[in-house]
Write a protein that holds these residues in place. Structure first.
Motif, PDB file in Angstrom:
ATOM      1  N   PRO A  58      -9.262  -5.752  19.462  1.00 21.63           N
ATOM      2  CA  PRO A  58      -8.066  -6.599  19.343  1.00 21.63           C
ATOM      3  C   PRO A  58      -8.257  -7.682  18.285  1.00 21.63           C
ATOM      4  CG  PRO A  58      -8.585  -6.225  21.637  1.00 21.63           C
ATOM      5  CD  PRO A  58      -9.729  -5.662  20.857  1.00 21.63           C
ATOM      6  N   GLY A  59      -7.281  -7.789  17.396  1.00 26.35           N
ATOM      7  CA  GLY A  59      -7.314  -8.814  16.377  1.00 26.35           C
ATOM      8  C   GLY A  59      -8.240  -8.533  15.210  1.00 26.35           C
ATOM      9  N   LYS A  60      -8.858  -7.359  15.203  1.00 24.29           N
ATOM     10  CA  LYS A  60      -9.790  -7.014  14.136  1.00 24.29           C
ATOM     11  C   LYS A  60      -9.328  -5.769  13.386  1.00 24.29           C
ATOM     12  CE  LYS A  60     -13.903  -9.045  16.218  1.00 24.29           C
ATOM     13  NZ  LYS A  60     -15.341  -8.829  16.577  1.00 24.29           N
ATOM     14  N   GLU A  61      -9.887  -5.590  12.207  1.00 21.88           N
ATOM     15  CA  GLU A  61      -9.564  -4.409  11.429  1.00 21.88           C
ATOM     16  C   GLU A  61     -10.298  -3.188  11.986  1.00 21.88           C
ATOM     17  OE1 GLU A  61      -8.697  -6.463   7.063  1.00 21.88           O
ATOM     18  OE2 GLU A  61     -10.372  -5.079   7.326  1.00 21.88           O
ATOM     19  N   ARG A  62      -9.743  -2.021  11.692  1.00 21.55           N
ATOM     20  CA  ARG A  62     -10.391  -0.785  12.091  1.00 21.55           C
ATOM     21  C   ARG A  62     -11.701  -0.650  11.313  1.00 21.55           C
ATOM     22  NH1 ARG A  62      -6.599   4.379  12.924  1.00 21.55           N
ATOM     23  NH2 ARG A  62      -5.496   2.662  13.959  1.00 21.55           N
ATOM     24  N   GLU A  63     -12.769  -0.333  12.031  1.00 21.50           N
ATOM     25  CA  GLU A  63     -14.072  -0.256  11.379  1.00 21.50           C
ATOM     26  C   GLU A  63     -14.731   1.099  11.584  1.00 21.50           C
ATOM     27  OE1 GLU A  63     -16.944  -3.035  12.866  1.00 21.50           O
ATOM     28  OE2 GLU A  63     -16.944  -2.191  14.884  1.00 21.50           O
ATOM     29  N   PHE A  64     -15.503   1.480  10.599  1.00 17.29           N
ATOM     30  CA  PHE A  64     -16.226   2.744  10.611  1.00 17.29           C
ATOM     31  C   PHE A  64     -17.338   2.717  11.654  1.00 17.29           C
ATOM     32  CE2 PHE A  64     -18.204   6.507   9.098  1.00 17.29           C
ATOM     33  CZ  PHE A  64     -19.558   6.266   8.983  1.00 17.29           C
ATOM     34  N   VAL A  65     -17.496   3.836  12.346  1.00 18.67           N
ATOM     35  CA  VAL A  65     -18.570   3.972  13.331  1.00 18.67           C
ATOM     36  C   VAL A  65     -19.571   5.051  12.890  1.00 18.67           C
ATOM     37  CG1 VAL A  65     -19.153   4.563  15.714  1.00 18.67           C
ATOM     38  CG2 VAL A  65     -17.076   3.230  15.221  1.00 18.67           C
ATOM     39  N   VAL A  66     -19.056   6.261  12.625  1.00 20.50           N
ATOM     40  CA  VAL A  66     -19.967   7.358  12.299  1.00 20.50           C
ATOM     41  C   VAL A  66     -19.194   8.498  11.659  1.00 20.50           C
ATOM     42  CG1 VAL A  66     -19.715   8.383  14.600  1.00 20.50           C
ATOM     43  CG2 VAL A  66     -21.768   8.884  13.258  1.00 20.50           C
ATOM     44  N   SER A 114     -26.417   2.840  25.771  1.00 24.19           N
ATOM     45  CA  SER A 114     -26.758   1.410  25.671  1.00 24.19           C
ATOM     46  C   SER A 114     -25.568   0.596  25.190  1.00 24.19           C
ATOM     47  CB  SER A 114     -27.952   1.222  24.719  1.00 24.19           C
ATOM     48  OG  SER A 114     -29.067   1.963  25.148  1.00 24.19           O
ATOM     49  N   LEU A 115     -24.443   0.820  25.805  1.00 28.24           N
ATOM     50  CA  LEU A 115     -23.215   0.160  25.369  1.00 28.24           C
ATOM     51  C   LEU A 115     -23.278  -1.340  25.579  1.00 28.24           C
ATOM     52  CD1 LEU A 115     -20.719   2.858  26.569  1.00 28.24           C
ATOM     53  CD2 LEU A 115     -20.828   1.943  24.244  1.00 28.24           C
ATOM     54  N   LYS A 116     -22.629  -2.039  24.663  1.00 25.99           N
ATOM     55  CA  LYS A 116     -22.587  -3.502  24.688  1.00 25.99           C
ATOM     56  C   LYS A 116     -21.133  -3.954  24.773  1.00 25.99           C
ATOM     57  CE  LYS A 116     -26.500  -3.572  21.458  1.00 25.99           C
ATOM     58  NZ  LYS A 116     -26.976  -4.052  20.130  1.00 25.99           N
ATOM     59  N   PRO A 117     -20.893  -5.169  25.269  1.00 26.61           N
ATOM     60  CA  PRO A 117     -19.511  -5.663  25.315  1.00 26.61           C
ATOM     61  C   PRO A 117     -18.836  -5.644  23.940  1.00 26.61           C
ATOM     62  CG  PRO A 117     -20.904  -7.021  26.685  1.00 26.61           C
ATOM     63  CD  PRO A 117     -21.811  -6.066  25.972  1.00 26.61           C
ATOM     64  N   GLU A 118     -19.591  -5.835  22.884  1.00 28.48           N
ATOM     65  CA  GLU A 118     -18.998  -5.821  21.543  1.00 28.48           C
ATOM     66  C   GLU A 118     -18.606  -4.427  21.068  1.00 28.48           C
ATOM     67  OE1 GLU A 118     -21.903  -7.227  22.487  1.00 28.48           O
ATOM     68  OE2 GLU A 118     -23.441  -7.032  20.922  1.00 28.48           O
ATOM     69  N   ASP A 119     -18.925  -3.406  21.842  1.00 27.41           N
ATOM     70  CA  ASP A 119     -18.461  -2.051  21.546  1.00 27.41           C
ATOM     71  C   ASP A 119     -17.049  -1.810  22.063  1.00 27.41           C
ATOM     72  OD1 ASP A 119     -21.765  -0.888  22.303  1.00 27.41           O
ATOM     73  OD2 ASP A 119     -20.894  -1.139  20.304  1.00 27.41           O
ATOM     74  N   THR A 120     -16.522  -2.772  22.802  1.00 26.96           N
ATOM     75  CA  THR A 120     -15.172  -2.643  23.344  1.00 26.96           C
ATOM     76  C   THR A 120     -14.147  -2.526  22.220  1.00 26.96           C
ATOM     77  OG1 THR A 120     -15.697  -3.837  25.374  1.00 26.96           O
ATOM     78  CG2 THR A 120     -13.382  -3.794  24.683  1.00 26.96           C
ATOM     79  N   ALA A 121     -13.364  -1.461  22.248  1.00 25.38           N
ATOM     80  CA  ALA A 121     -12.379  -1.202  21.196  1.00 25.38           C
ATOM     81  C   ALA A 121     -11.607   0.069  21.536  1.00 25.38           C
ATOM     82  CB  ALA A 121     -13.065  -1.029  19.847  1.00 25.38           C
ATOM     83  N   ILE A 122     -10.584   0.322  20.760  1.00 21.62           N
ATOM     84  CA  ILE A 122      -9.950   1.632  20.761  1.00 21.62           C
ATOM     85  C   ILE A 122     -10.717   2.481  19.748  1.00 21.62           C
ATOM     86  CG2 ILE A 122      -7.864   2.968  20.322  1.00 21.62           C
ATOM     87  CD1 ILE A 122      -6.265   0.459  21.050  1.00 21.62           C
ATOM     88  N   TYR A 123     -11.123   3.664  20.176  1.00 21.41           N
ATOM     89  CA  TYR A 123     -11.902   4.551  19.316  1.00 21.41           C
ATOM     90  C   TYR A 123     -11.003   5.680  18.810  1.00 21.41           C
ATOM     91  CZ  TYR A 123     -16.280   2.251  20.354  1.00 21.41           C
ATOM     92  OH  TYR A 123     -17.300   1.326  20.442  1.00 21.41           O
ATOM     93  N   GLN A 170      -9.298   4.206  24.657  1.00 22.93           N
ATOM     94  CA  GLN A 170      -9.820   2.866  24.917  1.00 22.93           C
ATOM     95  C   GLN A 170     -11.210   2.931  25.545  1.00 22.93           C
ATOM     96  OE1 GLN A 170      -8.322  -0.386  24.425  1.00 22.93           O
ATOM     97  NE2 GLN A 170     -10.414  -1.020  24.924  1.00 22.93           N
ATOM     98  N   VAL A 171     -12.112   2.143  25.000  1.00 21.58           N
ATOM     99  CA  VAL A 171     -13.449   1.959  25.572  1.00 21.58           C
ATOM    100  C   VAL A 171     -13.614   0.476  25.882  1.00 21.58           C
ATOM    101  CG1 VAL A 171     -15.931   2.027  25.129  1.00 21.58           C
ATOM    102  CG2 VAL A 171     -14.470   3.930  24.398  1.00 21.58           C
ATOM    103  N   THR A 172     -13.929   0.175  27.132  1.00 21.49           N
ATOM    104  CA  THR A 172     -14.128  -1.204  27.550  1.00 21.49           C
ATOM    105  C   THR A 172     -15.505  -1.323  28.191  1.00 21.49           C
ATOM    106  OG1 THR A 172     -11.758  -1.480  27.941  1.00 21.49           O
ATOM    107  CG2 THR A 172     -13.242  -3.117  28.913  1.00 21.49           C
TER     108      THR A 172
END
Length: 124
Positions: free
Chosen positions: A41-49, A85-94, A119-121
């Protein structure tokens, strides 16, 4: 033409795992490189893999290296993202995406087709 549908998102505690799936339709799927992006939320779409279509070459964002693994099954027209090893900062729409060129694969503009997202939370 390639249609993409993601699934597998959900709510998980920090340190947990999820496996996302991307089902592709269209007879040209096996000739497309496939990528995963995410948007918080509020961020640009970012590359993962990214995974290439011919040799299966992979490229990971630094933030997920060693934790996430991409794979593809061309016979089933599927792409998977194993997230550990998911982290709270991984929360996003994938989002799953397909690239016909294999160029600029870490950029949104490098892709021709997109799924609707899942959605991943990750809770702390």
């Amino acid at each position: 033409q390639v249609q993409l549908v993601e699934s597998g998102g959900g709510l998980v505690q920090a340190g947990g795992s999820l496996r996302l799936s991307c089902a592709a339709s269209g007879r040209t799927f096996s000739s497309h490189g496939m990528g995963w992006f995410r948007q918080a939320p509020g961020k640009e779409r970012e590359f993962v893999v990214y995974i290439g279509w011919r040799l299966g070459t992979t490229l990971y964002a630094d933030s997920v290296k060693g934790r996430f693994t991409i794979s593809r099954d061309n016979a089933k027209n599927m792409v998977y993202l194993q997230m550990n090893s998911l982290k709270p900062e991984d929360t996003a729409i994938y989002y799953c995406a397909a690239s016909s060129t294999g160029y600029s694969v870490s950029r949104v503009g490098g892709y021709d087709y997109w799924g609707q997202g899942t959605q991943v939370t990750v809770s702390s």
